[in-house]
Each structure stands twice: as structure tokens, then as C-alpha cells.
Design a protein around this motif. Structure first.
Motif, short mmCIF file in Angstrom:
data_model
loop_
_atom_site.label_atom_id
_atom_site.label_comp_id
_atom_site.label_asym_id
_atom_site.label_seq_id
_atom_site.Cartn_x
_atom_site.Cartn_y
_atom_site.Cartn_z
N LEU A 66 2.56 6.45 -7.34
CA LEU A 66 1.56 7.15 -8.16
C LEU A 66 1.62 8.66 -7.95
CD1 LEU A 66 -1.54 4.79 -7.77
CD2 LEU A 66 -0.13 5.14 -9.82
N VAL A 67 1.73 9.07 -6.70
CA VAL A 67 1.76 10.50 -6.41
C VAL A 67 3.05 11.14 -6.91
CG1 VAL A 67 1.68 12.24 -4.59
CG2 VAL A 67 0.22 10.23 -4.44
N SER A 68 4.17 10.41 -6.80
CA SER A 68 5.44 10.97 -7.27
C SER A 68 5.42 11.18 -8.78
CB SER A 68 6.61 10.06 -6.88
OG SER A 68 6.57 8.84 -7.59
N LEU A 69 4.85 10.24 -9.52
CA LEU A 69 4.75 10.38 -10.97
C LEU A 69 3.87 11.56 -11.33
CD1 LEU A 69 4.40 6.64 -12.07
CD2 LEU A 69 6.41 8.12 -12.26
N ARG A 70 2.83 11.75 -10.57
CA ARG A 70 1.96 12.89 -10.84
C ARG A 70 2.71 14.21 -10.61
NH1 ARG A 70 -0.91 17.44 -8.24
NH2 ARG A 70 -2.17 18.11 -9.97
N ARG A 112 9.57 24.05 -8.04
CA ARG A 112 10.65 23.45 -7.27
C ARG A 112 10.08 22.62 -6.12
NH1 ARG A 112 15.13 27.29 -4.67
NH2 ARG A 112 15.46 27.74 -6.88
N LEU A 113 9.04 23.12 -5.48
CA LEU A 113 8.41 22.40 -4.39
C LEU A 113 7.80 21.09 -4.89
CD1 LEU A 113 7.82 22.75 -1.36
CD2 LEU A 113 5.65 23.80 -1.99
N GLU A 114 7.15 21.13 -6.06
CA GLU A 114 6.54 19.92 -6.63
C GLU A 114 7.60 18.88 -6.98
OE1 GLU A 114 2.45 21.54 -8.76
OE2 GLU A 114 4.31 21.45 -9.91
N LEU A 115 8.69 19.30 -7.61
CA LEU A 115 9.74 18.36 -8.01
C LEU A 115 10.43 17.74 -6.80
CD1 LEU A 115 11.36 20.24 -11.03
CD2 LEU A 115 9.90 18.20 -11.11
N ALA A 116 10.70 18.54 -5.79
CA ALA A 116 11.33 18.03 -4.57
C ALA A 116 10.43 17.00 -3.90
CB ALA A 116 11.64 19.18 -3.62
N PHE A 117 9.14 17.29 -3.87
CA PHE A 117 8.17 16.38 -3.28
C PHE A 117 8.11 15.08 -4.07
CE2 PHE A 117 3.50 15.66 -2.05
CZ PHE A 117 3.85 15.10 -0.84
N GLY A 118 8.15 15.17 -5.40
CA GLY A 118 8.10 13.99 -6.25
C GLY A 118 9.32 13.10 -6.07
N ILE A 119 10.51 13.70 -6.01
CA ILE A 119 11.74 12.93 -5.80
C ILE A 119 11.71 12.21 -4.46
CG2 ILE A 119 14.24 13.14 -5.42
CD1 ILE A 119 14.18 15.47 -7.46
N PHE A 120 11.27 12.92 -3.45
CA PHE A 120 11.17 12.35 -2.11
C PHE A 120 10.26 11.12 -2.11
CE2 PHE A 120 8.25 12.42 1.59
CZ PHE A 120 9.12 11.88 2.53
N LEU A 121 9.09 11.23 -2.74
CA LEU A 121 8.14 10.12 -2.76
C LEU A 121 8.66 8.95 -3.58
CD1 LEU A 121 4.74 11.99 -3.19
CD2 LEU A 121 5.60 10.86 -1.14
N ASN A 153 -2.32 16.80 -0.65
CA ASN A 153 -1.68 17.69 -1.61
C ASN A 153 -2.16 17.41 -3.04
OD1 ASN A 153 -0.20 18.91 0.38
ND2 ASN A 153 1.71 17.88 -0.09
N THR A 154 -2.23 16.12 -3.38
CA THR A 154 -2.69 15.72 -4.70
C THR A 154 -4.16 16.10 -4.90
OG1 THR A 154 -1.13 13.88 -4.73
CG2 THR A 154 -2.96 13.78 -6.27
N ILE A 169 0.83 -1.20 0.00
CA ILE A 169 0.00 0.00 0.00
C ILE A 169 0.87 1.25 0.00
CG2 ILE A 169 -1.63 1.36 1.39
CD1 ILE A 169 -2.82 -1.32 2.33
N PHE A 170 1.85 1.24 0.87
CA PHE A 170 2.76 2.39 1.01
C PHE A 170 3.48 2.68 -0.32
CE2 PHE A 170 5.91 5.19 2.45
CZ PHE A 170 5.72 5.51 3.79
N ALA A 171 4.10 1.66 -0.90
CA ALA A 171 4.89 1.84 -2.12
C ALA A 171 4.02 2.25 -3.30
CB ALA A 171 5.65 0.55 -2.44
#
Length: 284
Positions: free
Chosen positions: A135-139, A262-271, A182-183, A128-130
Motif C-alpha cells: 500500500l505504501v509503495s503504491l502511494r 527521486r527519494l519517493e520513487l526509490a522508497f517506493g521501489i524498495f517497498l 513517512n506516509t 501484515i508485512f506484505a
């Protein structure tokens, strides 16, 4: 001896390896608090894998490792989310109307997740976690301003239903719900900074009942480590909680200083990093 005060744990608890892990946990707490303020999340996506490894080294029963990591993460998130929420609220960035409309749906989702947590496997929680994190990171990576489900957040019945789903999935993941909120908000046209700020409040509404629910779900479960109330390990909470609370305001300041993309990309990399870590662990 100190080890006599900690029944059920390995006798070499105070070895160099374990002390090094304690330092790593404190560092993870600092990072989690920073992320809480920066992304409006409780830091659970960082804490859960670190806590899980902590339990592996302590040879905690495999059947409850992921459950304890998730539940303890929720316990740590409580003060972090509250501190982050107050910081964003002071800047007038929180959507208070949305939070008020979710006062019942979010905790309801938490209750349902607590009932499920007593029966789902550790690998199920990892999956579930992964899956959601990926999905959210790709978005976030491929986000376009044209990607919208609507021009504003809908009312009944979609809004309360989404609140239940966010509360449900966030509890099973051991996070504050910021990932999903956020999404949800940005897909309905809300700016990322407002979504981040509101997610801190969502984390508070999820983590408090989530801790109580996971205590209940794991009450008297076999194989729990010492100092556990249900699935929530108090030692982990007390060790990391103060650090996350101190570093959350730093993340708040960074969130309001960074540009949207920048905030969106950093969040995506983190996820993405989190998703890969948990996905790989399913094959270990």
C-alpha cells in the motif's frame, strides 16, 4: 569443538553454506544501515526476510521463525535508528514537537503488539508485512502533491491514535515505523525530507520497547534457536548491529542530497520488492 558451544543448532553450522550466509547477513546489515539513513527507517524491511531465510537454513522451528526474525530485526534497529536520528537532528530536520507528542502513544502501540505477537501465526505476520508495504509503495509511485488529508498534522485525538497504530503495526512487522510515519507526515503536508528525518526518531521510540516486549512475548517459547532471549536472537543482533551503525550516516548524507521525487520513487521501489518477496513466501 565450536559446535559444542552452540547447543540446539545444526552440527554443520560452520559449513561453507552457513559461512556464505553470514557474509550475506553482513552485507544485508550494510544495506539496512544505508537505508536507515536514506529513508529514515531502521532497515527492518530488509533484515526481516534475510533473517527469516537464515532461520530456515538452520532448521529453526517453523512456528517461531517469523517471530524471531521480526524480534531480532527490532534489536538490530535500536542503534541504527538512534544513529540515524542524531545525524538528522544535527541538520535541524527533525520535527521534535511531533516526537514529544508521541512519547506515550508509540510505546503503547508497541505494548499492544507484544501482547498480540504471542498469539499471531508466522503467516499472519508475513501478511501484515506484505500488505502494508504494498500500500505504501503504491502511494509513493502515484503520489501527487494534491494528495493531502490536511495542511498540517492534527492534534488530539487523531495524532495520539495514529501514534498507537504506527507503534502497533511497526512492532508486528519488525520495523522502526519509518514506512508508516513517512506516509503519515507527507499526507499532512510535511516535506519528505522532514518526514524521513523524524522517522528516525520514531524508530528509536518503537524499537527499544519493542525489543523488551518481544523478549517477554517469546519467553520460554518452544523451538527457539540458541542464544535467544524470548524471540530476540542475540547472535543475529551482535552479528549485524555494528555494520548498520557504521553505514547509517552515509544514508543520511544521501537523503539530504537527493531531490524529493527521486527519494519517493526509490522508497517506493524498495517497498514493492519487499512486499512481493513476503507475498510470495505465503504460498511456499
Amino acid at each position: 569443538m565450536l559446535s559444542d558451544l552452540l547447543p540446539g543448532l545444526a552440527p554443520d553450522l560452520f559449513s561453507v553454506e552457513i559461512l556464505g550466509l553470514v557474509v550475506a547477513l553482513l552485507a544485508a546489515g550494510a544495506i539496512a544501515g544505508l537505508l536507515a539513513g536514506l529513508f529514515g527507517i531502521g532497515g527492518g524491511a530488509v533484515l526481516v526476510p534475510v533473517l527469516y531465510q537464515f532461520l530456515v537454513l538452520l532448521e529453526v522451528d517453523e512456528s517461531v521463525r517469523m517471530h524471531v526474525a521480526v524480534a531480532t530485526s527490532l534489536g538490530i534497529i535500536v542503534p541504527t535508528s538512534v544513529r540515524s536520528y542524531l545525524g538528522h537532528r544535527a541538520r535541524g530536520a527533525v520535527d521534535e514537537a511531533l516526537l514529544k507528542s508521541w512519547l506515550v502513544p508509540l510505546p503503547l502501540g508497541v505494548v499492544l503488539a507484544s501482547l498480540v505477537a504471542a498469539h499471531v501465526s508466522g503467516d499472519g505476520l508475513k501478511g501484515i508485512f506484505a500488505g502494508i508495504a504494498m500500500l505504501v509503495s503504491l502511494r509513493m509511485f502515484f503520489n501527487r502533491d494534491s494528495w493531502r488529508l490536511g495542511t498540517d498534522i492534527p492534534g488530539f485525538p487523531i495524532r495520539p491514535l495514529c501514534g498507537v497504530v504506527i507503534g502497533f503495526l511497526a512492532t508486528l512487522m519488525g520495523i522502526g515505523g519509518g514506512v508508516m510515519n513517512n506516509t503519515f507526515m507527507t499526507l499532512y503536508g510535511r516535506p519528505i525530507h522532514q518526514a524521513v528525518a523524524t522517522s528516525a526518531g520514531v524508530g528509536a521510540l518503537i524499537s527499544v520497547p519493542g525489543v523488551l516486549g518481544m523478549m517477554w512475548a517469546g519467553w520460554n517459547a518452544p523451538g527457539l534457536p540458541a542464544f535467544s532471549l524470548g524471540y530476540v536472537n542475540l547472535l543475529g543482533v551482535l552479528l549485524i548491529m555494528p555494520i548498520t551503525t557504521l553505514t547509517a550516516p552515509i544514508g543520511v548524507r544521501l537523503a539530504h542530497a537527493w531531490p524529493k521525487r527521486r527519494l519517493e520513487l526509490a522508497f517506493g521501489i524498495f517497498l514493492l520488492i519487499v512486499a512481493i518477496r513476503f507475498g510470495l513466501s505465503l504460498f511456499e
